[in-house]
Enzyme design. Structure first.
Site, PDB file in Angstrom:
ATOM      1  N   GLY A  92       0.320  36.030  10.209  1.00 40.87           N
ATOM      2  CA  GLY A  92       0.962  36.636  11.376  1.00 40.87           C
ATOM      3  C   GLY A  92       1.756  37.881  11.046  1.00 40.87           C
ATOM      4  O   GLY A  92       2.410  38.447  11.909  1.00 40.87           O
ATOM      5  N   GLY A 108       2.908  35.574   3.518  1.00 38.51           N
ATOM      6  CA  GLY A 108       3.695  36.723   3.965  1.00 38.51           C
ATOM      7  C   GLY A 108       4.132  37.622   2.814  1.00 38.51           C
ATOM      8  O   GLY A 108       4.412  38.810   3.020  1.00 38.51           O
ATOM      9  N   ARG A 122      -1.808  25.337   5.179  1.00 34.90           N
ATOM     10  CA  ARG A 122      -0.622  24.927   5.955  1.00 34.90           C
ATOM     11  C   ARG A 122      -0.985  24.664   7.414  1.00 34.90           C
ATOM     12  O   ARG A 122      -0.118  24.325   8.231  1.00 34.90           O
ATOM     13  CB  ARG A 122       0.461  26.012   5.909  1.00 34.90           C
ATOM     14  CG  ARG A 122       0.870  26.437   4.511  1.00 34.90           C
ATOM     15  CD  ARG A 122       1.776  25.445   3.803  1.00 34.90           C
ATOM     16  NE  ARG A 122       1.974  25.898   2.429  1.00 34.90           N
ATOM     17  CZ  ARG A 122       1.574  25.205   1.357  1.00 34.90           C
ATOM     18  NH1 ARG A 122       1.023  24.017   1.495  1.00 34.90           N
ATOM     19  NH2 ARG A 122       1.759  25.681   0.156  1.00 34.90           N
ATOM     20  N   GLU A 127      -2.102  30.062   4.156  1.00 35.48           N
ATOM     21  CA  GLU A 127      -1.948  29.695   5.573  1.00 35.48           C
ATOM     22  C   GLU A 127      -2.978  28.646   5.978  1.00 35.48           C
ATOM     23  O   GLU A 127      -2.689  27.741   6.768  1.00 35.48           O
ATOM     24  CB  GLU A 127      -2.095  30.934   6.461  1.00 35.48           C
ATOM     25  CG  GLU A 127      -0.891  31.852   6.458  1.00 35.48           C
ATOM     26  CD  GLU A 127      -0.889  32.845   5.299  1.00 35.48           C
ATOM     27  OE1 GLU A 127      -1.669  32.670   4.342  1.00 35.48           O
ATOM     28  OE2 GLU A 127      -0.094  33.788   5.352  1.00 35.48           O
ATOM     29  N   ALA A 149       7.176  33.850  -1.869  1.00 42.25           N
ATOM     30  CA  ALA A 149       6.378  32.702  -1.418  1.00 42.25           C
ATOM     31  C   ALA A 149       6.005  32.819   0.050  1.00 42.25           C
ATOM     32  O   ALA A 149       5.528  31.854   0.644  1.00 42.25           O
ATOM     33  CB  ALA A 149       7.149  31.405  -1.658  1.00 42.25           C
ATOM     34  N   LEU A 174       6.248  33.513   4.251  1.00 44.19           N
ATOM     35  CA  LEU A 174       7.078  33.071   5.380  1.00 44.19           C
ATOM     36  C   LEU A 174       7.932  31.863   4.999  1.00 44.19           C
ATOM     37  O   LEU A 174       7.440  30.937   4.346  1.00 44.19           O
ATOM     38  CB  LEU A 174       6.137  32.676   6.530  1.00 44.19           C
ATOM     39  CG  LEU A 174       6.760  32.079   7.777  1.00 44.19           C
ATOM     40  CD1 LEU A 174       7.525  33.141   8.547  1.00 44.19           C
ATOM     41  CD2 LEU A 174       5.676  31.468   8.655  1.00 44.19           C
ATOM     42  N   GLU A 205       1.388  39.916   2.578  1.00 50.52           N
ATOM     43  CA  GLU A 205       1.453  40.832   3.730  1.00 50.52           C
ATOM     44  C   GLU A 205       2.484  41.930   3.473  1.00 50.52           C
ATOM     45  O   GLU A 205       2.257  43.104   3.762  1.00 50.52           O
ATOM     46  CB  GLU A 205       1.793  40.048   5.004  1.00 50.52           C
ATOM     47  CG  GLU A 205       0.670  39.091   5.387  1.00 50.52           C
ATOM     48  CD  GLU A 205       0.950  38.301   6.661  1.00 50.52           C
ATOM     49  OE1 GLU A 205       1.996  37.613   6.691  1.00 50.52           O
ATOM     50  OE2 GLU A 205       0.139  38.365   7.589  1.00 50.52           O
ATOM     51  N   ARG A 234      12.322  30.974  -3.733  1.00 49.59           N
ATOM     52  CA  ARG A 234      11.135  31.754  -4.176  1.00 49.59           C
ATOM     53  C   ARG A 234      10.921  32.992  -3.290  1.00 49.59           C
ATOM     54  O   ARG A 234       9.798  33.379  -2.997  1.00 49.59           O
ATOM     55  CB  ARG A 234       9.877  30.877  -4.206  1.00 49.59           C
ATOM     56  CG  ARG A 234       9.996  29.584  -5.028  1.00 49.59           C
ATOM     57  CD  ARG A 234      10.601  29.813  -6.407  1.00 49.59           C
ATOM     58  NE  ARG A 234      10.598  28.602  -7.226  1.00 49.59           N
ATOM     59  CZ  ARG A 234      11.708  27.931  -7.588  1.00 49.59           C
ATOM     60  NH1 ARG A 234      12.910  28.357  -7.223  1.00 49.59           N
ATOM     61  NH2 ARG A 234      11.596  26.859  -8.352  1.00 49.59           N
TER      62      ARG A 234
HETATM   63  C1  1HE Z   1      10.092  27.575   0.343  1.00 50.29           C
HETATM   64  C2  1HE Z   1       8.904  28.316   0.395  1.00 50.29           C
HETATM   65  C3  1HE Z   1       8.483  28.793   1.653  1.00 50.29           C
HETATM   66  C4  1HE Z   1       9.225  27.736  -1.650  1.00 50.29           C
HETATM   67  N1  1HE Z   1       9.248  28.512   2.722  1.00 50.29           N
HETATM   68  N2  1HE Z   1      10.803  27.316   1.436  1.00 50.29           N
HETATM   69  N3  1HE Z   1       3.879  30.043   1.716  1.00 50.29           N
HETATM   70  C5  1HE Z   1       3.366  29.019   1.042  1.00 50.29           C
HETATM   71  O1  1HE Z   1       2.669  28.180   1.530  1.00 50.29           O
HETATM   72  C6  1HE Z   1       3.825  28.911  -0.396  1.00 50.29           C
HETATM   73  C7  1HE Z   1       4.840  27.797  -0.505  1.00 50.29           C
HETATM   74  N4  1HE Z   1       5.492  27.758  -1.818  1.00 50.29           N
HETATM   75  C8  1HE Z   1       4.854  27.306  -2.914  1.00 50.29           C
HETATM   76  O2  1HE Z   1       3.683  26.996  -2.931  1.00 50.29           O
HETATM   77  C9  1HE Z   1       5.678  27.207  -4.154  1.00 50.29           C
HETATM   78  O3  1HE Z   1       7.071  27.199  -3.786  1.00 50.29           O
HETATM   79  C10 1HE Z   1       5.459  28.371  -5.163  1.00 50.29           C
HETATM   80  C11 1HE Z   1       4.080  28.229  -5.802  1.00 50.29           C
HETATM   81  C12 1HE Z   1       5.621  29.724  -4.516  1.00 50.29           C
HETATM   82  C13 1HE Z   1       6.552  28.278  -6.287  1.00 50.29           C
HETATM   83  O4  1HE Z   1       6.521  26.974  -6.842  1.00 50.29           O
HETATM   84  P1  1HE Z   1       7.801  26.435  -7.648  1.00 50.29           P
HETATM   85  O5  1HE Z   1       7.395  25.131  -8.247  1.00 50.29           O
HETATM   86  O6  1HE Z   1       8.307  27.523  -8.544  1.00 50.29           O
HETATM   87  O7  1HE Z   1       8.968  26.249  -6.542  1.00 50.29           O
HETATM   88  P2  1HE Z   1       9.155  25.017  -5.501  1.00 50.29           P
HETATM   89  O8  1HE Z   1       9.816  23.873  -6.201  1.00 50.29           O
HETATM   90  O9  1HE Z   1       7.919  24.751  -4.758  1.00 50.29           O
HETATM   91  O10 1HE Z   1      10.170  25.662  -4.450  1.00 50.29           O
HETATM   92  C14 1HE Z   1      11.535  25.918  -4.791  1.00 50.29           C
HETATM   93  C15 1HE Z   1      12.312  25.890  -3.488  1.00 50.29           C
HETATM   94  O11 1HE Z   1      11.850  26.954  -2.651  1.00 50.29           O
HETATM   95  C16 1HE Z   1      12.071  24.628  -2.694  1.00 50.29           C
HETATM   96  O12 1HE Z   1      13.242  24.387  -1.954  1.00 50.29           O
HETATM   97  P3  1HE Z   1      14.330  23.252  -2.438  1.00 50.29           P
HETATM   98  O13 1HE Z   1      15.425  23.341  -1.418  1.00 50.29           O
HETATM   99  O14 1HE Z   1      13.576  21.957  -2.445  1.00 50.29           O
HETATM  100  O15 1HE Z   1      14.771  23.684  -3.823  1.00 50.29           O
HETATM  101  C17 1HE Z   1      10.969  25.006  -1.734  1.00 50.29           C
HETATM  102  O16 1HE Z   1      10.956  24.224  -0.576  1.00 50.29           O
HETATM  103  C18 1HE Z   1      11.372  26.432  -1.407  1.00 50.29           C
HETATM  104  N5  1HE Z   1      10.258  27.225  -0.931  1.00 50.29           N
HETATM  105  N6  1HE Z   1       8.383  28.411  -0.852  1.00 50.29           N
HETATM  106  C19 1HE Z   1      10.371  27.798   2.606  1.00 50.29           C
HETATM  107  N7  1HE Z   1       7.398  29.536   1.816  1.00 50.29           N
HETATM  108  C20 1HE Z   1       4.131  35.985   9.051  1.00 50.29           C
HETATM  109  S1  1HE Z   1       3.055  34.719   8.805  1.00 50.29           S
HETATM  110  C21 1HE Z   1       3.045  34.392   7.112  1.00 50.29           C
HETATM  111  C22 1HE Z   1       2.596  33.013   6.902  1.00 50.29           C
HETATM  112  C23 1HE Z   1       2.861  32.541   5.522  1.00 50.29           C
HETATM  113  O17 1HE Z   1       3.448  33.206   4.703  1.00 50.29           O
HETATM  114  S2  1HE Z   1       2.292  30.980   5.203  1.00 50.29           S
HETATM  115  C24 1HE Z   1       2.442  30.802   3.465  1.00 50.29           C
HETATM  116  C25 1HE Z   1       3.762  30.214   3.134  1.00 50.29           C
END
Ligand code: 1HE
Length: 278
Positions: free
Chosen positions: A160, A129, A155, A152, A82, A84, A132, A46
């Site tokens: 950041g 991110g 989580r 965040e 998605a 970070l 961001e 993603r």
């Molecule tokens: C990821 C990430 C990720 C997906 N890091 N691997 N961001 C979040 O908290 C958002 C996290 N992601 C989600 O909530 C969902 O993935 C989505 C709503 C974006 C999309 O959902 P979906 O159903 O289309 O996909 P999925 O089945 O959740 O994810 C597909 C794969 O992408 C899966 O990996 P797989 O190996 O099991 O296939 C997920 O683990 C992976 N994946 N998002 C790592 N973020 C500088 S500071 C910034 C701080 C932040 O950004 S915190 C917010 C992080």
């Protein structure tokens, strides 16, 4: 060679060619004439932003060819980003966390204060991110599927990548606080009214809209675009007296340039387009 700030823009209709040698596999870059296209290409995750993607973003924006006038940033797959890559987060110490956050700041500043305007094309998740990153671009085009979130809080972490500074400038501190405290999300239409994005377009037409905007931006005098990327955001942060003075200096520099003189003569000779409502 320094960018030719005085050179008039020419919008060309040419084939795409690859650029950005050495970028990680998660980034794809091409150019068509004076417009560069950079796509996040990690759809299986993603478009989560791991370190190599982040460093690749910074390298791309620090080495944009001098003749590029606009960059269009997009995400392949069903989501813009998605945020970070959470998989890389668990092993860091506090000290490493500070260094990592600062590396995001450098990459986002390379975009926001880089040489040219950047248009982002958004769809699906623009979260954490990913928001961001979008906030560091200069114009945001959102397809109807777009939603904005800062998960965040859920989580157990904190932003950041510059959100504390950029997101309140777009939508206000209280809205950001509410989003992080409660997990509240906003869709594209509401997001446009609130300031998360500038344009909302139907599914699949974000790139077409961005290309049309890029054509208009590339046709501006280069010093005008320079002022809007480099100077205006600094003036906004100044005390008013310093801001007015800086504005006067920038205005005089821009109008003293040969490109401005040519355009003003064109208008007075009735050769230039009018400022009609389009
Ligand atoms: C990821 C990430 C990720 C997906 N890091 N691997 N961001 C979040 O908290 C958002 C996290 N992601 C989600 O909530 C969902 O993935 C989505 C709503 C974006 C999309 O959902 P979906 O159903 O289309 O996909 P999925 O089945 O959740 O994810 C597909 C794969 O992408 C899966 O990996 P797989 O190996 O099991 O296939 C997920 O683990 C992976 N994946 N998002 C790592 N973020 C500088 S500071 C910034 C701080 C932040 O950004 S915190 C917010 C992080």
């Amino acid at each position: 060679m320094a960018p030719a700030l005085g050179a008039p823009a020419e919008v060309q209709d040419v084939a795409a060619e690859p650029i950005g040698a050495g970028l990680p596999a998660s980034l794809k870059a091409t150019r068509e004439g004076q417009v560069a296209f950079l796509a996040l290409d990690r759809a299986a995750k993603r478009n989560a932003l791991d370190d190599s993607t982040l460093f690749g973003l910074e390298a791309f924006f620090r080495t944009i060819p001098d003749d590029i006038k606009v960059v269009i940033l997009s995400g392949n797959g069903d989501h813009f980003s998605a945020g970070l890559d959470l998989g890389e987060l668990t092993e860091r110490t506090v000290a490493e966390g500070i260094v990592h956050s600062r590396s995001w700041h450098r990459a986002m500043e390379a975009i926001e204060f880089g040489p040219v305007p950047v248009i982002s094309v958004l769809h699906g998740a623009v979260v954490g991110g990913g928001l961001e990153l979008a906030s560091a671009t200069h114009i945001r085009v959102a397809e109807e599927s777009t939603y904005f979130a800062l998960p965040e809080g859920q989580r157990g972490i904190y932003v950041g990548g510059g959100a504390s500074v950029r997101v309140p400038r777009l939508v206000g501190m209280q809205r950001m606080r509410d989003m992080m405290l409660t997990g509240r999300t906003y869709g594209a239409d509401e997001g446009r009214i609130l300031g998360f994005c500038d344009y909302v377009v139907p599914a699949g037409s974000g790139m077409e809209k961005a290309r049309a905007l890029a054509t208009r931006i590339a046709a501006n005098a280069p010093l005008t675009n320079f002022a809007l990327v480099q100077v205006l955001p600094r003036i906004v942060e100044m005390d008013p007296a310093s801001g007015y003075l800086t504005e006067a200096l920038m205005a005089a520099i821009a109008q003293g340039d040969a490109e401005a003189k040519r355009r003003l003569e064109d208008f007075l000779a009735k050769r230039a387009p009018k400022a009609l409502h389009v």
